[in-house]
Design a protein around this motif. Structure first.
Motif, PDB file in Angstrom:
ATOM      1  N   LEU A  30       7.890  14.937  -1.290  1.00 22.69           N
ATOM      2  CA  LEU A  30       6.697  14.238  -1.763  1.00 22.69           C
ATOM      3  C   LEU A  30       6.713  12.821  -1.213  1.00 22.69           C
ATOM      4  CD1 LEU A  30       4.275  13.863  -3.791  1.00 22.69           C
ATOM      5  CD2 LEU A  30       6.003  13.160  -5.445  1.00 22.69           C
ATOM      6  N   ALA A  31       5.570  12.368  -0.700  1.00 22.19           N
ATOM      7  CA  ALA A  31       5.427  10.986  -0.250  1.00 22.19           C
ATOM      8  C   ALA A  31       4.331  10.335  -1.072  1.00 22.19           C
ATOM      9  CB  ALA A  31       5.058  10.933   1.228  1.00 22.19           C
ATOM     10  N   VAL A  32       4.556   9.089  -1.484  1.00 14.41           N
ATOM     11  CA  VAL A  32       3.554   8.317  -2.204  1.00 14.41           C
ATOM     12  C   VAL A  32       3.221   7.109  -1.348  1.00 14.41           C
ATOM     13  CG1 VAL A  32       3.005   7.038  -4.309  1.00 14.41           C
ATOM     14  CG2 VAL A  32       4.428   9.089  -4.431  1.00 14.41           C
ATOM     15  N   TYR A  33       1.925   6.923  -1.061  1.00 19.01           N
ATOM     16  CA  TYR A  33       1.453   5.815  -0.229  1.00 19.01           C
ATOM     17  C   TYR A  33       0.619   4.896  -1.116  1.00 19.01           C
ATOM     18  CZ  TYR A  33      -0.943   3.592   3.778  1.00 19.01           C
ATOM     19  OH  TYR A  33      -1.454   2.707   4.691  1.00 19.01           O
ATOM     20  N   PRO A  34       1.230   3.830  -1.676  1.00 17.64           N
ATOM     21  CA  PRO A  34       0.493   2.938  -2.566  1.00 17.64           C
ATOM     22  C   PRO A  34      -0.208   1.814  -1.810  1.00 17.64           C
ATOM     23  CG  PRO A  34       2.787   2.327  -2.569  1.00 17.64           C
ATOM     24  CD  PRO A  34       2.651   3.520  -1.633  1.00 17.64           C
ATOM     25  N   GLY A  35      -1.298   1.343  -2.362  1.00 17.04           N
ATOM     26  CA  GLY A  35      -2.002   0.204  -1.795  1.00 17.04           C
ATOM     27  C   GLY A  35      -3.294  -0.057  -2.529  1.00 17.04           C
ATOM     28  N   THR A  36      -3.871  -1.241  -2.287  1.00 17.25           N
ATOM     29  CA  THR A  36      -5.171  -1.553  -2.891  1.00 17.25           C
ATOM     30  C   THR A  36      -6.307  -0.968  -2.055  1.00 17.25           C
ATOM     31  OG1 THR A  36      -5.140  -3.707  -1.783  1.00 17.25           O
ATOM     32  CG2 THR A  36      -4.412  -3.643  -4.081  1.00 17.25           C
ATOM     33  N   PHE A  37      -6.051  -0.739  -0.776  1.00 16.06           N
ATOM     34  CA  PHE A  37      -7.000  -0.092   0.137  1.00 16.06           C
ATOM     35  C   PHE A  37      -8.399  -0.693   0.020  1.00 16.06           C
ATOM     36  CE2 PHE A  37      -3.789   3.232  -0.845  1.00 16.06           C
ATOM     37  CZ  PHE A  37      -3.145   3.170   0.365  1.00 16.06           C
ATOM     38  N   ASP A  38      -8.485  -1.973   0.319  1.00 13.08           N
ATOM     39  CA  ASP A  38      -9.747  -2.698   0.248  1.00 13.08           C
ATOM     40  C   ASP A  38     -10.055  -3.333   1.605  1.00 13.08           C
ATOM     41  OD1 ASP A  38     -12.040  -3.831  -0.899  1.00 13.08           O
ATOM     42  OD2 ASP A  38     -10.972  -5.692  -1.329  1.00 13.08           O
ATOM     43  N   PRO A  39     -10.571  -2.567   2.524  1.00 15.46           N
ATOM     44  CA  PRO A  39     -11.018  -1.178   2.482  1.00 15.46           C
ATOM     45  C   PRO A  39      -9.925  -0.227   2.977  1.00 15.46           C
ATOM     46  CG  PRO A  39     -11.760  -2.122   4.520  1.00 15.46           C
ATOM     47  CD  PRO A  39     -11.020  -3.219   3.767  1.00 15.46           C
ATOM     48  N   PHE A  40     -10.177   1.070   2.848  1.00 11.90           N
ATOM     49  CA  PHE A  40      -9.313   2.109   3.408  1.00 11.90           C
ATOM     50  C   PHE A  40      -9.702   2.224   4.876  1.00 11.90           C
ATOM     51  CE2 PHE A  40      -8.006   6.577   4.124  1.00 11.90           C
ATOM     52  CZ  PHE A  40      -6.706   6.499   3.645  1.00 11.90           C
ATOM     53  N   THR A  41      -8.816   1.804   5.764  1.00 16.52           N
ATOM     54  CA  THR A  41      -9.132   1.684   7.185  1.00 16.52           C
ATOM     55  C   THR A  41      -8.716   2.927   7.976  1.00 16.52           C
ATOM     56  OG1 THR A  41      -6.999   0.720   7.756  1.00 16.52           O
ATOM     57  CG2 THR A  41      -8.729  -0.812   7.027  1.00 16.52           C
ATOM     58  N   PRO A  42      -9.155   3.031   9.230  1.00 18.74           N
ATOM     59  CA  PRO A  42      -8.671   4.123  10.079  1.00 18.74           C
ATOM     60  C   PRO A  42      -7.145   4.110  10.222  1.00 18.74           C
ATOM     61  CG  PRO A  42     -10.622   3.156  11.049  1.00 18.74           C
ATOM     62  CD  PRO A  42     -10.233   2.279   9.891  1.00 18.74           C
ATOM     63  N   GLY A  43      -6.532   2.947  10.168  1.00 19.64           N
ATOM     64  CA  GLY A  43      -5.078   2.858  10.229  1.00 19.64           C
ATOM     65  C   GLY A  43      -4.417   3.485   9.010  1.00 19.64           C
ATOM     66  N   HIS A  44      -4.998   3.253   7.831  1.00 16.04           N
ATOM     67  CA  HIS A  44      -4.490   3.890   6.612  1.00 16.04           C
ATOM     68  C   HIS A  44      -4.610   5.409   6.732  1.00 16.04           C
ATOM     69  CE1 HIS A  44      -5.762  -0.066   4.570  1.00 16.04           C
ATOM     70  NE2 HIS A  44      -4.441  -0.030   4.550  1.00 16.04           N
ATOM     71  N   ARG A  45      -5.752   5.868   7.214  1.00 15.35           N
ATOM     72  CA  ARG A  45      -5.999   7.313   7.363  1.00 15.35           C
ATOM     73  C   ARG A  45      -5.003   7.914   8.350  1.00 15.35           C
ATOM     74  NH1 ARG A  45      -8.923  10.977  10.403  1.00 15.35           N
ATOM     75  NH2 ARG A  45     -10.068  12.546   9.244  1.00 15.35           N
ATOM     76  N   ASP A  46      -4.692   7.189   9.402  1.00 19.82           N
ATOM     77  CA  ASP A  46      -3.732   7.655  10.393  1.00 19.82           C
ATOM     78  C   ASP A  46      -2.340   7.823   9.774  1.00 19.82           C
ATOM     79  OD1 ASP A  46      -2.890   8.265  13.180  1.00 19.82           O
ATOM     80  OD2 ASP A  46      -1.760   6.385  12.953  1.00 19.82           O
ATOM     81  N   LEU A  47      -1.948   6.885   8.912  1.00 18.14           N
ATOM     82  CA  LEU A  47      -0.646   7.004   8.252  1.00 18.14           C
ATOM     83  C   LEU A  47      -0.604   8.220   7.331  1.00 18.14           C
ATOM     84  CD1 LEU A  47       0.221   3.293   7.456  1.00 18.14           C
ATOM     85  CD2 LEU A  47       1.353   4.816   9.062  1.00 18.14           C
ATOM     86  N   VAL A  48      -1.704   8.513   6.642  1.00  9.69           N
ATOM     87  CA  VAL A  48      -1.755   9.707   5.795  1.00  9.69           C
ATOM     88  C   VAL A  48      -1.658  10.951   6.675  1.00  9.69           C
ATOM     89  CG1 VAL A  48      -3.165  11.044   4.179  1.00  9.69           C
ATOM     90  CG2 VAL A  48      -3.069   8.557   3.976  1.00  9.69           C
ATOM     91  N   ALA A  49      -2.360  10.950   7.808  1.00  9.63           N
ATOM     92  CA  ALA A  49      -2.321  12.092   8.724  1.00  9.63           C
ATOM     93  C   ALA A  49      -0.899  12.335   9.226  1.00  9.63           C
ATOM     94  CB  ALA A  49      -3.264  11.858   9.900  1.00  9.63           C
ATOM     95  N   ARG A  50      -0.183  11.286   9.537  1.00 11.52           N
ATOM     96  CA  ARG A  50       1.197  11.430  10.015  1.00 11.52           C
ATOM     97  C   ARG A  50       2.122  11.898   8.896  1.00 11.52           C
ATOM     98  NH1 ARG A  50       2.574   6.908  14.398  1.00 11.52           N
ATOM     99  NH2 ARG A  50       0.514   6.667  15.310  1.00 11.52           N
ATOM    100  N   ALA A  51       1.932  11.343   7.709  1.00  7.89           N
ATOM    101  CA  ALA A  51       2.793  11.688   6.574  1.00  7.89           C
ATOM    102  C   ALA A  51       2.602  13.137   6.146  1.00  7.89           C
ATOM    103  CB  ALA A  51       2.514  10.757   5.396  1.00  7.89           C
ATOM    104  N   ARG A  52       1.375  13.650   6.227  1.00  7.28           N
ATOM    105  CA  ARG A  52       1.127  15.026   5.765  1.00  7.28           C
ATOM    106  C   ARG A  52       1.819  16.058   6.648  1.00  7.28           C
ATOM    107  NH1 ARG A  52      -2.896  17.747   8.441  1.00  7.28           N
ATOM    108  NH2 ARG A  52      -3.186  19.168   6.700  1.00  7.28           N
ATOM    109  N   VAL A  53       2.206  15.655   7.870  1.00  6.33           N
ATOM    110  CA  VAL A  53       2.967  16.542   8.736  1.00  6.33           C
ATOM    111  C   VAL A  53       4.450  16.501   8.363  1.00  6.33           C
ATOM    112  CG1 VAL A  53       3.663  16.921  11.137  1.00  6.33           C
ATOM    113  CG2 VAL A  53       1.315  16.285  10.612  1.00  6.33           C
ATOM    114  N   MET A  54       4.901  15.367   7.863  1.00  7.05           N
ATOM    115  CA  MET A  54       6.313  15.174   7.551  1.00  7.05           C
ATOM    116  C   MET A  54       6.697  15.601   6.138  1.00  7.05           C
ATOM    117  SD  MET A  54       6.809  11.459   9.343  1.00  7.05           S
ATOM    118  CE  MET A  54       8.486  11.297   8.812  1.00  7.05           C
TER     119      MET A  54
END
Length: 99
Positions: A30-54
């Protein structure tokens, strides 16, 4: 693999994978990615995409920080994060959490 120390306890771990070897999730991880995400950027989305593979499951935790003044309410930001993550990414979810 290495971590940051906080009073003798590892509080974060960074793992780097060489490009010549595949990355496969360890079952039950399980991975938890915390943040305020103001805004949720393409970079944030990219990190989620990478983490979901790992990892087997990735939780994007929308944290509310009283010291920050976000441009949108937490519920609005949570909806934006959910909308930015494709439904096909079944092992990714978003949770809003007040501090």
């Amino acid at each position: 693999m290495w971590g940051w120390e906080d009073r003798g306890h590892v509080v974060g771990v960074a793992v780097t994978a060489a490009s010549d070897r595949g990355v496969a999730p360890v079952h039950g991880t399980l991975a938890v990615y915390p943040g305020t995400f103001d805004p949720f950027t393409p970079g944030h989305r990219d990190l989620v995409a990478r983490a979901r593979v790992m990892f087997d499951q990735v939780i994007v935790l929308l944290a509310v920080n009283a010291d920050k003044r976000p441009t949108a309410e937490a519920t609005t930001r949570a909806v934006r994060v959910r909308d930015a993550i494709p439904a096909a990414w079944g092992n990714s979810s978003t949770v809003a959490r007040a501090a």
